[in-house]
Scaffold this motif. Sequence first.
Motif, PDB file in Angstrom:
ATOM      1  N   LEU A  19      22.790  16.599 -12.129  1.00  0.00           N
ATOM      2  CA  LEU A  19      21.955  17.228 -13.169  1.00  0.00           C
ATOM      3  C   LEU A  19      20.964  18.037 -12.540  1.00  0.00           C
ATOM      4  CD1 LEU A  19      20.806  13.974 -15.398  1.00  0.00           C
ATOM      5  CD2 LEU A  19      22.038  15.790 -16.100  1.00  0.00           C
ATOM      6  N   LEU A  20      20.559  17.710 -11.307  1.00  0.00           N
ATOM      7  CA  LEU A  20      19.761  18.815 -10.559  1.00  0.00           C
ATOM      8  C   LEU A  20      20.286  20.071 -10.208  1.00  0.00           C
ATOM      9  CD1 LEU A  20      17.760  16.324  -8.387  1.00  0.00           C
ATOM     10  CD2 LEU A  20      16.775  17.435 -10.055  1.00  0.00           C
ATOM     11  N   TRP A  21      21.832  19.802  -9.697  1.00  0.00           N
ATOM     12  CA  TRP A  21      22.371  20.946  -9.371  1.00  0.00           C
ATOM     13  C   TRP A  21      22.841  21.905 -10.599  1.00  0.00           C
ATOM     14  CZ3 TRP A  21      25.883  17.911  -5.773  1.00  0.00           C
ATOM     15  CH2 TRP A  21      25.503  18.111  -4.268  1.00  0.00           C
ATOM     16  N   GLY A  22      22.975  21.353 -11.746  1.00  0.00           N
ATOM     17  CA  GLY A  22      23.066  22.179 -12.948  1.00  0.00           C
ATOM     18  C   GLY A  22      21.865  22.971 -13.611  1.00  0.00           C
ATOM     19  N   GLY A  23      20.787  22.600 -13.107  1.00  0.00           N
ATOM     20  CA  GLY A  23      19.615  23.422 -13.309  1.00  0.00           C
ATOM     21  C   GLY A  23      19.459  24.511 -12.283  1.00  0.00           C
ATOM     22  N   PHE A  24      19.961  24.526 -11.239  1.00  0.00           N
ATOM     23  CA  PHE A  24      19.552  25.694 -10.061  1.00  0.00           C
ATOM     24  C   PHE A  24      19.768  27.092 -10.741  1.00  0.00           C
ATOM     25  CE2 PHE A  24      20.591  23.504  -5.700  1.00  0.00           C
ATOM     26  CZ  PHE A  24      19.373  22.790  -6.016  1.00  0.00           C
ATOM     27  N   PRO A  25      20.733  27.534 -11.775  1.00  0.00           N
ATOM     28  CA  PRO A  25      20.624  29.013 -12.085  1.00  0.00           C
ATOM     29  C   PRO A  25      19.362  29.453 -12.647  1.00  0.00           C
ATOM     30  CG  PRO A  25      22.618  27.660 -12.800  1.00  0.00           C
ATOM     31  CD  PRO A  25      21.928  26.774 -12.378  1.00  0.00           C
ATOM     32  N   LEU A  26      18.649  28.269 -13.289  1.00  0.00           N
ATOM     33  CA  LEU A  26      17.320  28.793 -13.463  1.00  0.00           C
ATOM     34  C   LEU A  26      15.968  29.266 -12.379  1.00  0.00           C
ATOM     35  CD1 LEU A  26      16.691  25.819 -16.314  1.00  0.00           C
ATOM     36  CD2 LEU A  26      17.328  28.473 -16.781  1.00  0.00           C
ATOM     37  N   PHE A  27      16.704  28.518 -11.214  1.00  0.00           N
ATOM     38  CA  PHE A  27      15.650  28.729 -10.048  1.00  0.00           C
ATOM     39  C   PHE A  27      16.032  29.986  -9.283  1.00  0.00           C
ATOM     40  CE2 PHE A  27      14.499  27.917  -5.701  1.00  0.00           C
ATOM     41  CZ  PHE A  27      13.040  27.743  -5.722  1.00  0.00           C
ATOM     42  N   PHE A  28      17.002  30.232  -8.805  1.00  0.00           N
ATOM     43  CA  PHE A  28      17.567  31.527  -8.093  1.00  0.00           C
ATOM     44  C   PHE A  28      17.150  32.690  -8.243  1.00  0.00           C
ATOM     45  CE2 PHE A  28      20.932  28.298  -6.376  1.00  0.00           C
ATOM     46  CZ  PHE A  28      20.315  28.083  -5.240  1.00  0.00           C
ATOM     47  N   SER A  36      20.946  37.201  -0.808  1.00  0.00           N
ATOM     48  CA  SER A  36      21.737  35.784  -0.734  1.00  0.00           C
ATOM     49  C   SER A  36      21.569  35.115   0.679  1.00  0.00           C
ATOM     50  CB  SER A  36      23.183  36.121  -1.246  1.00  0.00           C
ATOM     51  OG  SER A  36      23.180  36.433  -2.429  1.00  0.00           O
ATOM     52  N   LEU A  37      21.561  35.899   1.618  1.00  0.00           N
ATOM     53  CA  LEU A  37      21.369  35.343   2.949  1.00  0.00           C
ATOM     54  C   LEU A  37      20.226  34.809   3.256  1.00  0.00           C
ATOM     55  CD1 LEU A  37      23.699  37.617   5.182  1.00  0.00           C
ATOM     56  CD2 LEU A  37      24.097  35.059   4.694  1.00  0.00           C
ATOM     57  N   GLU A  38      19.257  35.518   2.879  1.00  0.00           N
ATOM     58  CA  GLU A  38      17.723  35.094   2.826  1.00  0.00           C
ATOM     59  C   GLU A  38      17.590  33.901   2.134  1.00  0.00           C
ATOM     60  OE1 GLU A  38      13.198  37.097   2.178  1.00  0.00           O
ATOM     61  OE2 GLU A  38      14.983  38.188   1.861  1.00  0.00           O
ATOM     62  N   ILE A  39      17.876  33.841   0.959  1.00  0.00           N
ATOM     63  CA  ILE A  39      17.801  32.516   0.196  1.00  0.00           C
ATOM     64  C   ILE A  39      18.537  31.426   0.954  1.00  0.00           C
ATOM     65  CG2 ILE A  39      18.224  31.305  -1.927  1.00  0.00           C
ATOM     66  CD1 ILE A  39      17.944  34.228  -3.450  1.00  0.00           C
ATOM     67  N   LEU A  40      19.614  31.622   1.620  1.00  0.00           N
ATOM     68  CA  LEU A  40      20.444  30.591   2.128  1.00  0.00           C
ATOM     69  C   LEU A  40      19.715  30.170   3.261  1.00  0.00           C
ATOM     70  CD1 LEU A  40      22.872  28.566   2.731  1.00  0.00           C
ATOM     71  CD2 LEU A  40      23.960  30.870   3.730  1.00  0.00           C
ATOM     72  N   SER A  41      19.144  31.043   3.963  1.00  0.00           N
ATOM     73  CA  SER A  41      18.382  30.743   5.276  1.00  0.00           C
ATOM     74  C   SER A  41      17.162  29.943   5.130  1.00  0.00           C
ATOM     75  CB  SER A  41      18.189  32.100   6.162  1.00  0.00           C
ATOM     76  OG  SER A  41      19.271  32.733   6.389  1.00  0.00           O
ATOM     77  N   GLY A  42      16.436  30.582   3.953  1.00  0.00           N
ATOM     78  CA  GLY A  42      15.217  29.609   3.575  1.00  0.00           C
ATOM     79  C   GLY A  42      15.456  28.260   3.050  1.00  0.00           C
ATOM     80  N   TRP A  93      24.883  33.783  -4.505  1.00  0.00           N
ATOM     81  CA  TRP A  93      25.517  35.336  -4.709  1.00  0.00           C
ATOM     82  C   TRP A  93      25.821  35.311  -6.060  1.00  0.00           C
ATOM     83  CZ3 TRP A  93      30.322  37.176  -6.595  1.00  0.00           C
ATOM     84  CH2 TRP A  93      30.122  38.746  -6.589  1.00  0.00           C
ATOM     85  N   ALA A  94      26.758  34.369  -6.617  1.00  0.00           N
ATOM     86  CA  ALA A  94      27.468  34.397  -7.929  1.00  0.00           C
ATOM     87  C   ALA A  94      26.409  34.464  -9.195  1.00  0.00           C
ATOM     88  CB  ALA A  94      28.415  33.290  -8.401  1.00  0.00           C
ATOM     89  N   VAL A  95      25.276  33.530  -8.820  1.00  0.00           N
ATOM     90  CA  VAL A  95      24.223  33.298  -9.831  1.00  0.00           C
ATOM     91  C   VAL A  95      23.323  34.667  -9.971  1.00  0.00           C
ATOM     92  CG1 VAL A  95      21.791  32.203 -10.372  1.00  0.00           C
ATOM     93  CG2 VAL A  95      23.860  30.987  -9.829  1.00  0.00           C
ATOM     94  N   ASN A  96      22.808  35.437  -8.840  1.00  0.00           N
ATOM     95  CA  ASN A  96      22.146  36.488  -8.759  1.00  0.00           C
ATOM     96  C   ASN A  96      22.864  37.703  -9.208  1.00  0.00           C
ATOM     97  OD1 ASN A  96      19.778  35.051  -8.174  1.00  0.00           O
ATOM     98  ND2 ASN A  96      19.877  35.248  -6.051  1.00  0.00           N
ATOM     99  N   SER A  97      24.135  37.569  -9.171  1.00  0.00           N
ATOM    100  CA  SER A  97      25.021  38.924  -9.892  1.00  0.00           C
ATOM    101  C   SER A  97      25.559  38.678 -10.772  1.00  0.00           C
ATOM    102  CB  SER A  97      26.074  38.843  -8.754  1.00  0.00           C
ATOM    103  OG  SER A  97      25.527  39.021  -7.290  1.00  0.00           O
TER     104      SER A  97
END
Length: 296
Positions: A19-28, A36-42, A93-97
């Motif tokens: 359920l938590l993973w399903g809501g991630f597209p709203l956050f990124f 993408s690499l900056e978000i991954l590093s954070g 990358w997929a969400v932000n693209s």
Amino acid sequence: MRTRSASQTSLFAGILCYLLWGGFPLFFPLLKPAGSLEILSGRVLFSLAFVALVLAVQRKPWGWLREVWSSGAWRLLAVAAVLIAVNWLTYIWAVNSNHIVEASLGYFTNPLVSIALGMIFFGERMGRPGKIGCALAALGVCVIASQAWRTVWVSLLLAFSFGFYGMVKKRVKVTALQGLFLESAVLTPLALAWMAWSAGQGRAAWPHSGRVAALLVVAGIFTAVPLWLFAVAAPGIPLGTLGVLQYMTPTMQFLLGLFVFGQPVSPRFWAGLVLVWIGSVVYLAGAVLNIRRATR
């Protein structure tokens, strides 16, 4: 009775995780203009900090680190760290693209990968409901994939990276927090190096935006909590059942892509989605019956 309670706890942890993973597209998207690499590093850095804080609050001895090193389990955790990093990066990358629907296809496909890995590496077997459910789900995924073949590499990379991650996590004999701590620690040097280099080159967003910096901290917490729940769920229920539960995540992603982000969806995708869900219900019903029979 204890076995039944443990299975129920693992099942609940798996449901909440997805359920938590399903809501991630709203956050990124909130993290833009970070790349993408900056978000991954954070995510790596602040999930490590969060897990370290939780372990410190628990005040448990750290002797388990010696056991992990001496037993060689650190090698599996290092592999798990690489697999989850590939999965995270591809998904961000997929969400932000604007490829949320393609990302959802990857997670529709992943349960089939998990079921196959469970049969190959763990000797898990399926009854008639499981076979019928998997056949229907596989047919649905094929119908969906026939529509999105140009971006199928995104879907396949997400499916296989997370499928193998789940398999590796099932083999590692450490607690959920311990495993997550070590996975984050393996990736931390690379994350620190990227953050320092990108900031020095003026490519990082966090030095210039307090909002982005704060959200990167939140991203670390959002990263740690569902992975912790997944690590709790993975050892306690069959890998195939865990995979079928994952259909919750891509369904949420698909609905967000459709209604929130306005991505077009063809009738063929809808037809495939119906087949996937029917297959999931059939498989999960058979799995629940098997768990009840075993606990009796």
